[in-house]
Design an enzyme around this catalytic site. Sequence first.
Site, PDB file in Angstrom:
ATOM      1  N   GLU A  81      12.734  14.046 -28.063  1.00  0.00           N
ATOM      2  CA  GLU A  81      12.454  13.171 -26.909  1.00  0.00           C
ATOM      3  C   GLU A  81      11.022  13.634 -26.066  1.00  0.00           C
ATOM      4  OE1 GLU A  81      15.683  14.297 -24.148  1.00  0.00           O
ATOM      5  OE2 GLU A  81      17.196  14.188 -25.543  1.00  0.00           O
ATOM      6  N   HIS A 106      10.220  17.848 -24.102  1.00  0.00           N
ATOM      7  CA  HIS A 106       9.584  17.497 -22.709  1.00  0.00           C
ATOM      8  C   HIS A 106       8.804  18.485 -22.152  1.00  0.00           C
ATOM      9  CE1 HIS A 106      12.687  14.162 -22.375  1.00  0.00           C
ATOM     10  NE2 HIS A 106      13.685  15.122 -22.800  1.00  0.00           N
ATOM     11  N   ASN A 160      21.313  19.122 -30.389  1.00  0.00           N
ATOM     12  CA  ASN A 160      19.947  18.833 -29.697  1.00  0.00           C
ATOM     13  C   ASN A 160      19.670  19.762 -28.365  1.00  0.00           C
ATOM     14  OD1 ASN A 160      17.612  16.591 -29.681  1.00  0.00           O
ATOM     15  ND2 ASN A 160      18.687  16.028 -27.640  1.00  0.00           N
ATOM     16  N   ASP A 193       7.861  13.966 -24.513  1.00  0.00           N
ATOM     17  CA  ASP A 193       6.829  13.201 -23.543  1.00  0.00           C
ATOM     18  C   ASP A 193       5.941  14.425 -22.877  1.00  0.00           C
ATOM     19  OD1 ASP A 193       8.641  14.565 -21.731  1.00  0.00           O
ATOM     20  OD2 ASP A 193       9.727  12.531 -21.185  1.00  0.00           O
ATOM     21  N   GLU A 224      22.512  20.236 -25.316  1.00  0.00           N
ATOM     22  CA  GLU A 224      22.288  21.018 -24.435  1.00  0.00           C
ATOM     23  C   GLU A 224      23.274  22.249 -23.811  1.00  0.00           C
ATOM     24  OE1 GLU A 224      20.582  18.888 -20.872  1.00  0.00           O
ATOM     25  OE2 GLU A 224      19.079  17.968 -22.437  1.00  0.00           O
TER      26      GLU A 224
HETATM   27  O1  G3I Z   1      23.251   3.592 -13.733  1.00  0.00           O
HETATM   28  C1  G3I Z   1      22.638   3.173 -12.691  1.00  0.00           C
HETATM   29  C2  G3I Z   1      22.017   1.721 -12.480  1.00  0.00           C
HETATM   30  O2  G3I Z   1      23.342   1.033 -12.359  1.00  0.00           O
HETATM   31  C3  G3I Z   1      21.230   1.775 -11.135  1.00  0.00           C
HETATM   32  O3  G3I Z   1      20.525   0.539 -11.125  1.00  0.00           O
HETATM   33  C4  G3I Z   1      20.149   2.909 -11.217  1.00  0.00           C
HETATM   34  C5  G3I Z   1      19.269   2.958 -10.095  1.00  0.00           C
HETATM   35  O4  G3I Z   1      18.559   4.201 -10.166  1.00  0.00           O
HETATM   36  O5  G3I Z   1      20.491   4.083 -11.574  1.00  0.00           O
HETATM   37  C6  G3I Z   1      21.360   3.951 -12.932  1.00  0.00           C
HETATM   38  O6  G3I Z   1      21.428   5.283 -13.206  1.00  0.00           O
HETATM   39  C7  G3I Z   1      20.562   6.066 -13.609  1.00  0.00           C
HETATM   40  C8  G3I Z   1      20.276   5.944 -15.244  1.00  0.00           C
HETATM   41  O7  G3I Z   1      19.456   6.954 -15.569  1.00  0.00           O
HETATM   42  C9  G3I Z   1      19.622   4.922 -15.880  1.00  0.00           C
HETATM   43  O8  G3I Z   1      18.468   4.329 -14.951  1.00  0.00           O
HETATM   44  C10 G3I Z   1      21.179   7.680 -13.521  1.00  0.00           C
HETATM   45  O9  G3I Z   1      21.131   7.547 -11.890  1.00  0.00           O
HETATM   46  C11 G3I Z   1      20.288   8.576 -13.893  1.00  0.00           C
HETATM   47  O10 G3I Z   1      21.105   9.695 -13.881  1.00  0.00           O
HETATM   48  C12 G3I Z   1      20.004   8.363 -15.671  1.00  0.00           C
HETATM   49  O11 G3I Z   1      19.167   9.237 -15.959  1.00  0.00           O
HETATM   50  C13 G3I Z   1      18.998   9.664 -17.077  1.00  0.00           C
HETATM   51  C14 G3I Z   1      19.487  11.101 -17.573  1.00  0.00           C
HETATM   52  O12 G3I Z   1      18.976  11.363 -18.881  1.00  0.00           O
HETATM   53  C15 G3I Z   1      20.955  11.114 -17.195  1.00  0.00           C
HETATM   54  O13 G3I Z   1      21.722  10.554 -18.164  1.00  0.00           O
HETATM   55  C16 G3I Z   1      17.482   9.238 -17.722  1.00  0.00           C
HETATM   56  O14 G3I Z   1      17.410   7.979 -17.543  1.00  0.00           O
HETATM   57  C17 G3I Z   1      17.479   9.719 -19.038  1.00  0.00           C
HETATM   58  O15 G3I Z   1      16.261   9.803 -19.304  1.00  0.00           O
HETATM   59  C18 G3I Z   1      17.740  11.351 -19.163  1.00  0.00           C
HETATM   60  O16 G3I Z   1      17.613  11.941 -20.456  1.00  0.00           O
HETATM   61  C19 G3I Z   1      17.941  12.990 -20.844  1.00  0.00           C
HETATM   62  C20 G3I Z   1      18.562  13.152 -22.160  1.00  0.00           C
HETATM   63  O17 G3I Z   1      19.721  12.429 -22.359  1.00  0.00           O
HETATM   64  C21 G3I Z   1      18.859  14.296 -22.677  1.00  0.00           C
HETATM   65  N1  G3I Z   1      17.674  15.390 -22.519  1.00  0.00           N
HETATM   66  C22 G3I Z   1      16.848  15.318 -21.362  1.00  0.00           C
HETATM   67  C23 G3I Z   1      16.698  13.658 -20.713  1.00  0.00           C
HETATM   68  C24 G3I Z   1      15.971  13.977 -19.477  1.00  0.00           C
HETATM   69  O18 G3I Z   1      16.687  14.312 -18.327  1.00  0.00           O
END
Ligand code: G3I
Length: 352
Positions: free
Chosen positions: A263, A235, A199, A265, A158
Site C-alpha cells: 500500500e 504508508h 498484511n 504512499d 492489521e
Molecule cells: O461508501 C461510501 C460512499 O458511498 C460515499 O460516497 C463516500 C463519501 O465519502 O464514502 C464512502 O465510503 C468511504 C470509502 O472509503 C470509499 O471512499 C468510507 O467512508 C471510508 O471509510 C473508506 O476509507 C477507506 C478505508 O481503508 C476504510 O476501508 C479508504 O478509502 C482506504 O484507502 C483505506 O485503506 C486502508 C487499507 O484497506 C488497509 N490499510 C490502511 C489503508 C488506509 O486506511
Amino acid sequence: MMFFFIGTAVAPMMTASAGTISFATPQSSVADTNLYQFMPFPMGAAVGIARMKNNAKYSEVVSKEFNSITAENAMKFRSLHPAENTFNWADADYLVEFAQKNGKRLHGHTLNWYQYLPAWVTNFSGDSIAWENMLKTHIQTVVAHFKGKVASWDVVNEYFNDDGTIRPSVWVKNLGPDYIARCFQYAHEADPDAILFYNDYGHEYSSAKRTAIGKLINAFKARNIPIHGIGMQFHMTYTQSDANINAAMAFAAGTGLKVHLSELDIRLNTNKVQGFVFNETLAAQQADRYKFVVQAYNAAVPKAQQFGITTWNVGDADSWVPSWQGVPDYPLPFDANYLRKPAYKAIIEGGK
Ligand code: G3I
C-alpha cells in the site's frame, strides 16, 4: 539498454539532454508508457471502482502503467457482504473482468480486518460457534467466488498494535487470538492455489511490531498453517530514514516468504499545514524516498520472494491521505491530472 528503452518510450515528456522527466514539463498523456515494463517485479496500484467506471483517464493509466491491481475497498467485508445473507459481487466482479481483459494480476484485499465491517457483524450477538461459522462462511464464500481469478489474498489485515500486542478486535474478543490461524486455513481450503498474505503497516518504524509478526510467522510455519507472504503497507512519510526502511526490508526478506509492499504512499505534509502546496523541492525529496524504497526492496528481497510493489491508488487526488490527515497532501507518483511526478521516474530508477 534499459535506459535507452525508457528514453524511447517516454521521449515526448523528457528533456532531450538529461533524459529526465522534468517537474515543470507539461505532460499531456501517459498513454505511451508502461511503468511495469521497466520494473524487475510486478508493479501494482490499488483502485476505486467508481473511478474505474467513470474516469477514462484513471482507468487508462491503471491499464497502461500497472500489471497488478488491488481493490482499495471493493473486496472488504462491508463491500462484499453487506447483510448476513447478501453478497454483493458487482463492483469486485467489474474489477475481475477488467483484470482479465487487460491481463493484470488481481490481489485480494482483505478477507479479515477489524475495520470496514457492516453493522450486522459489529452487532452480531451469536455465541462463539455462530461467530466461527460467520467467519468461515465469509472467507470461504469470498475465496470460492474469486477462485482462479484472484491470485493472492491479504487474509488478515492489521492484527497487531504498534507495540506488538494483539489488537482487541471484534474477532479476537469473540473468537480468541488463534482465530487468525483458522482464517488462513479456511482460505487455503477454499483455494489451495491462492497465495496467502498477512498484511500490516508500521514495519518501517516499529521493531516491536516486526518482532510480533516474525513470531506469528514462525509459529504458523511450525504448525503448518498455510501462510505464503508478508504484506508491508508502507504508508510512509518523506522523512523516513534509510535505516528504518532497510530494517523493514531485511526483516521481511528474513521470513523467507513472498514480500509485497502492498500500500505504498509517501506523504509530505507531516506538519499538517492547511493550504499546503506541492513544490519542486518536495517533489525531489519525495522522489528520493520512492527511489530508496524501491532500491532497498530490490536489493534486500531475493528475486523468488519479490511479489511486487503496489501504490495505494494512482493520482494525488485519489489518495486516502488528505481525508485521513485532514490537510492537503500529494503522496502518489501521479498528480491530480494523472501526469507523472518525479516519483514516477524515481521508481523506475530504483528498480534498475
Ligand atoms: O461508501 C461510501 C460512499 O458511498 C460515499 O460516497 C463516500 C463519501 O465519502 O464514502 C464512502 O465510503 C468511504 C470509502 O472509503 C470509499 O471512499 C468510507 O467512508 C471510508 O471509510 C473508506 O476509507 C477507506 C478505508 O481503508 C476504510 O476501508 C479508504 O478509502 C482506504 O484507502 C483505506 O485503506 C486502508 C487499507 O484497506 C488497509 N490499510 C490502511 C489503508 C488506509 O486506511
